[in-house]
Scaffold this motif. Structure first.
Motif, PDB file in Angstrom:
ATOM      1  N   ILE A 127      -6.115   9.150  -2.890  1.00  0.00           N
ATOM      2  CA  ILE A 127      -4.857   9.550  -3.542  1.00  0.00           C
ATOM      3  C   ILE A 127      -3.918  10.273  -2.579  1.00  0.00           C
ATOM      4  CG2 ILE A 127      -5.970   9.728  -5.807  1.00  0.00           C
ATOM      5  CD1 ILE A 127      -5.737  12.788  -5.542  1.00  0.00           C
ATOM      6  N   LEU A 151       2.802   8.508  -7.634  1.00  0.00           N
ATOM      7  CA  LEU A 151       2.048   7.400  -7.043  1.00  0.00           C
ATOM      8  C   LEU A 151       0.672   7.299  -7.705  1.00  0.00           C
ATOM      9  CD1 LEU A 151       2.724   8.078  -3.262  1.00  0.00           C
ATOM     10  CD2 LEU A 151       3.619   6.145  -4.567  1.00  0.00           C
ATOM     11  N   VAL A 152       0.273   6.094  -8.035  1.00  0.00           N
ATOM     12  CA  VAL A 152      -1.077   5.923  -8.585  1.00  0.00           C
ATOM     13  C   VAL A 152      -2.056   5.827  -7.405  1.00  0.00           C
ATOM     14  CG1 VAL A 152      -0.191   4.788 -10.638  1.00  0.00           C
ATOM     15  CG2 VAL A 152      -0.964   3.402  -8.692  1.00  0.00           C
ATOM     16  N   PRO A 153      -3.346   6.056  -7.665  1.00  0.00           N
ATOM     17  CA  PRO A 153      -4.319   6.004  -6.568  1.00  0.00           C
ATOM     18  C   PRO A 153      -4.447   4.603  -5.967  1.00  0.00           C
ATOM     19  CG  PRO A 153      -5.244   7.096  -8.505  1.00  0.00           C
ATOM     20  CD  PRO A 153      -3.957   6.470  -8.937  1.00  0.00           C
ATOM     21  N   VAL A 154      -4.892   4.584  -4.719  1.00  0.00           N
ATOM     22  CA  VAL A 154      -5.245   3.325  -4.076  1.00  0.00           C
ATOM     23  C   VAL A 154      -6.727   3.125  -4.313  1.00  0.00           C
ATOM     24  CG1 VAL A 154      -5.465   2.116  -1.873  1.00  0.00           C
ATOM     25  CG2 VAL A 154      -3.541   3.667  -2.261  1.00  0.00           C
ATOM     26  N   GLN A 155      -7.099   1.922  -4.704  1.00  0.00           N
ATOM     27  CA  GLN A 155      -8.516   1.647  -4.884  1.00  0.00           C
ATOM     28  C   GLN A 155      -8.897   0.463  -4.006  1.00  0.00           C
ATOM     29  OE1 GLN A 155     -10.123   0.670  -8.884  1.00  0.00           O
ATOM     30  NE2 GLN A 155     -11.003   2.721  -8.753  1.00  0.00           N
ATOM     31  N   VAL A 159       7.401   3.585  -3.853  1.00  0.00           N
ATOM     32  CA  VAL A 159       6.428   2.518  -4.084  1.00  0.00           C
ATOM     33  C   VAL A 159       5.732   2.233  -2.755  1.00  0.00           C
ATOM     34  CG1 VAL A 159       6.017   0.209  -5.010  1.00  0.00           C
ATOM     35  CG2 VAL A 159       8.011   1.506  -5.785  1.00  0.00           C
ATOM     36  N   MET A 160       4.395   2.231  -2.790  1.00  0.00           N
ATOM     37  CA  MET A 160       3.612   2.094  -1.560  1.00  0.00           C
ATOM     38  C   MET A 160       3.752   0.744  -0.892  1.00  0.00           C
ATOM     39  SD  MET A 160      -0.082   3.724  -2.223  1.00  0.00           S
ATOM     40  CE  MET A 160      -0.030   3.835  -4.001  1.00  0.00           C
ATOM     41  N   ASN A 161       3.813   0.788   0.431  1.00  0.00           N
ATOM     42  CA  ASN A 161       3.838  -0.404   1.261  1.00  0.00           C
ATOM     43  C   ASN A 161       2.382  -0.859   1.494  1.00  0.00           C
ATOM     44  OD1 ASN A 161       3.929  -2.155   3.466  1.00  0.00           O
ATOM     45  ND2 ASN A 161       5.658  -1.077   4.415  1.00  0.00           N
ATOM     46  N   ARG A 162       2.034  -2.016   0.976  1.00  0.00           N
ATOM     47  CA  ARG A 162       0.642  -2.488   1.050  1.00  0.00           C
ATOM     48  C   ARG A 162       0.177  -2.610   2.512  1.00  0.00           C
ATOM     49  NH1 ARG A 162      -2.375  -6.112  -2.226  1.00  0.00           N
ATOM     50  NH2 ARG A 162      -0.505  -6.601  -3.398  1.00  0.00           N
ATOM     51  N   PRO A 196      -1.532  16.776  -6.283  1.00  0.00           N
ATOM     52  CA  PRO A 196      -1.507  15.305  -6.329  1.00  0.00           C
ATOM     53  C   PRO A 196      -0.099  14.794  -6.633  1.00  0.00           C
ATOM     54  CG  PRO A 196      -3.383  16.145  -7.536  1.00  0.00           C
ATOM     55  CD  PRO A 196      -2.535  17.337  -7.198  1.00  0.00           C
ATOM     56  N   GLU A 197       0.326  13.783  -5.882  1.00  0.00           N
ATOM     57  CA  GLU A 197       1.656  13.199  -6.063  1.00  0.00           C
ATOM     58  C   GLU A 197       1.684  12.444  -7.394  1.00  0.00           C
ATOM     59  OE1 GLU A 197       4.742  12.216  -6.480  1.00  0.00           O
ATOM     60  OE2 GLU A 197       5.125  12.315  -4.324  1.00  0.00           O
ATOM     61  N   PRO A 198       2.450  12.952  -8.364  1.00  0.00           N
ATOM     62  CA  PRO A 198       2.435  12.318  -9.690  1.00  0.00           C
ATOM     63  C   PRO A 198       3.172  10.973  -9.715  1.00  0.00           C
ATOM     64  CG  PRO A 198       3.944  14.202  -9.663  1.00  0.00           C
ATOM     65  CD  PRO A 198       3.298  14.155  -8.317  1.00  0.00           C
TER      66      PRO A 198
END
Ligand SMILES: [Zn+2]
Lengths: 98, 483
Positions: B76, B280-284, B51-54, B276-278
């Motif tokens: 992505i 993780l969803v893209p950052v927008q 899970v990405m660190n904001r 593409p890393e499945p």
């Protein structure tokens, strides 16, 4: 006509995946993978005009966690399944450069 | 002999100053017991999910904006696949292709009084690997504390804007300062939180094609960066002038021996099979988010240097030293705000105070006992003539060691400048009596020797005598004229 994977390409991919395949297994892989390639060929037939290329199929973005530290696992637990360890480290055979 | 031109590009990796790792909540720190900041995610256990660190994403956004980059509104992550024991998942989560967080930016780099604009191709986010140590037993030991630490990669544009080792070093130093100012990286090359891999090729001057390039690793200091690149340029030229061909390869730098050596690389290494890393969803990014981060950017080093030169009438040399660290620049402005004369403050900070800090191994001015108020007071004491310049140096050292108030140090040690003529004349007469030869020379017109006698009086007075008065009195006593 579907593009066929050669035995040479399969050997290369096997090497990248660190798989030691016998000749018989190679032939089997050739068949399986080329089957798979054929499936993708069929997908290619779909008309995707007007569809944006995407890496993810759900319109979900920005799933974040806040930058907060939580406890890690104890060292013994992290090392519990290590085949070999010393002084708190995993030990592995030295990497032989090719 | 042909004239040669080097073309130098650089990849820089910076560990981000987040509290936790990139994709899990383990602490991001340096040192400590091995494998104590690890969890299923950062050791690649089956079934674990990242899970990405904001904060890490925002730090890269911050850097990309400071480096004048275009922002990929949708960005992505990819998997870079390879096997190595420091990479527990057998892939590194990175950003490949067209959507790094930042692209097509630039950084202005001061080199030798001119500005070189170094174009940046991409600024992206990835995760660091674990650390591998070689054991005397012929095995390797692995510590995964660093595995999954957020890592930012900054790559310069091709064709390269840098052509000398000095420019490459200046680029790295300027970039480091920017990262430290932004608060995204501590920039400690010796600890590996800032790492740099230059690549370079050499071609005949004026040519519009490029030579074969080599990449250089193991550069652990700014000095090593400059020496390593200088060496490598000369090596290329020697090979080319001997009619040989440069081999495209990665080379390591041996700082002790001052030479580079070919590093053996795995033949399959380049086949990373990015996809593409499945997990993780893209950052927008939204315009609001970008503008909010842009508005929070601090004044950057080069702009600050310019302002210091204009606002405080400082020479470029002083301003350059003061802006080296944000803490030092802030300290300087605090001293001036408290009423000190800017040039005097710069002289003390870049001179005696820097020397004392160096000797004591203090890097951050905030860790030293001399506060901006102390320095302001000390400068005031000199300006009012309460103490001489040489006594002020002693006072600074005392304040530096004890944190005592400068005025109190002067009081307690009886260091007030002496301008009382009777007292001064007594010292002058003593100095003349003790140095008859020197006195004779002065009488005979050798005025350089007068300075020696002034020095003797300063000694007798323990630095407290007003030096101008002393000069006047010596001249008077010896019956000579001084300007
Ligand atoms: Zn973790």
């Amino acid at each position: 006509m579907a593009q066929r994977l050669t035995l040479e390409q399969i050997a290369h991919v096997a090497r990248l995946a660190r798989l030691a395949l016998s000749e018989q297994e190679m032939r089997q892989m050739e068949k399986h993978l080329n089957n798979l390639m054929a499936q993708f060929e069929r997908l290619q037939e779909l008309d995707t005009t007007g569809v944006e290329p995407t890496a993810h199929s759900f319109p979900v973005y920005n799933v974040f966690r806040e930058d907060v530290v939580q406890p890690s696992l104890p060292q013994e637990e992290i090392l519990a399944n290590a085949p070999d360890q010393r002084d708190g480290c995993f030990t592995v055979p030295i990497i032989v450069e090719e | 002999m042909a004239e040669w031109e080097a073309c130098i590009g650089m990849e820089v990796h910076a560990e981000l100053l987040t509290d936790s790792k990139m994709f899990c909540s383990c602490a991001n720190a340096f040192g400590g017991e091995p494998n104590t900041r690890c969890c299923p995610v950062c050791t690649g256990m089956p079934g674990s999910l990242p899970v990405m660190n904001r904060k890490a994403v925002e730090m890269v956004l911050r850097t990309a904006l400071a480096l004048n980059c275009e922002i990929s509104m949708t960005s992505i992550f990819h998997r870079k696949n390879y096997f190595y024991p420091d990479l527990p998942k057998n892939y590194q989560i990175s950003q490949y292709g067209d959507t790094p967080i930042g692209k097509r930016g630039w950084l202005d780099v001061p080199v030798d009084g001119r500005i070189v604009r170094v174009h940046i191709r991409r600024v992206h986010l990835e995760e660091d690997t674990g650390k591998l140590f070689h054991l005397p037993t012929g095995e390797s030991a692995v510590d995964y504390n660093r595995s999954g630490v957020p890592l930012m990669e900054i790559v310069t544009e091709f064709p390269p804007d840098m052509h000398t080792a000095e420019e490459a070093r200046a680029y790295l130093q300027t970039l480091r300062n920017v990262l430290v100012y932004l608060g995204v990286c501590d920039g400690r090359m010796e600890q590996g939180s800032l790492r740099c891999e230059p690549n370079l090729s050499v071609r005949p001057k004026g040519s519009d094609t490029f030579g074969v390039k080599t990449e250089l690793k193991n550069l652990n200091s700014f000095r090593a960066v400059q020496r390593g690149i200088e060496y490598e340029i000369q090596r290329h030229i020697a090979v080319l002038e001997a009619g040989g061909k440069v081999v495209q390869e990665t080379r390591g730098w041996n700082d002790e021996r001052g030479e580079s050596f070919p590093m053996r690389t795995k033949e399959y290494e380049q086949d990373y099979r990015y996809f593409p890393e499945p997990d993780l969803v893209p950052v927008q990014f939204s315009e609001e988010w970008i503008e909010q981060v842009r508005a929070s950017l601090p004044e950057l080093p080069l702009a600050k240097r310019q302002r210091f030169m204009e606002q405080y009438a400082l020479p470029e040399y002083d301003a350059t030293l003061l802006i080296e660290s944000r803490a030092t620049a802030d300290y300087f402005e605090e001293v001036v705000k408290l009423g000190a004369e800017p040039k005097a403050a710069a002289n003390w900070m870049n001179g005696d105070l820097a020397r004392l800090m160096n000797a004591a191994g203090i890097e951050d001015i905030r860790d030293c006992k001399v506060t901006p108020r102390h320095l302001r007071d000390l400068i005031g004491l000199v300006q009012k003539g309460t103490v001489t310049g040489s006594v002020a140096k002693q006072v600074l050292e005392e304040v530096f060691n004890t944190g005592a108030d400068p005025a109190q140090v002067v009081q307690a040690k009886g260091l007030t400048q002496v301008s009382d003529t009777d007292q001064l004349r007594a010292w002058v007469q003593q100095a003349i009596a003790e140095n008859p030869d020197a006195a004779e020379k002065v009488r005979n017109g050798k005025l350089q020797t007068l300075q020696f006698l002034v020095g003797q009086v300063m000694k007798l007075s323990r630095g407290r005598a007003n030096p101008n008065e002393v000069r006047r009195l010596i001249a008077e006593e010896l019956g000579v004229q001084v300007e």
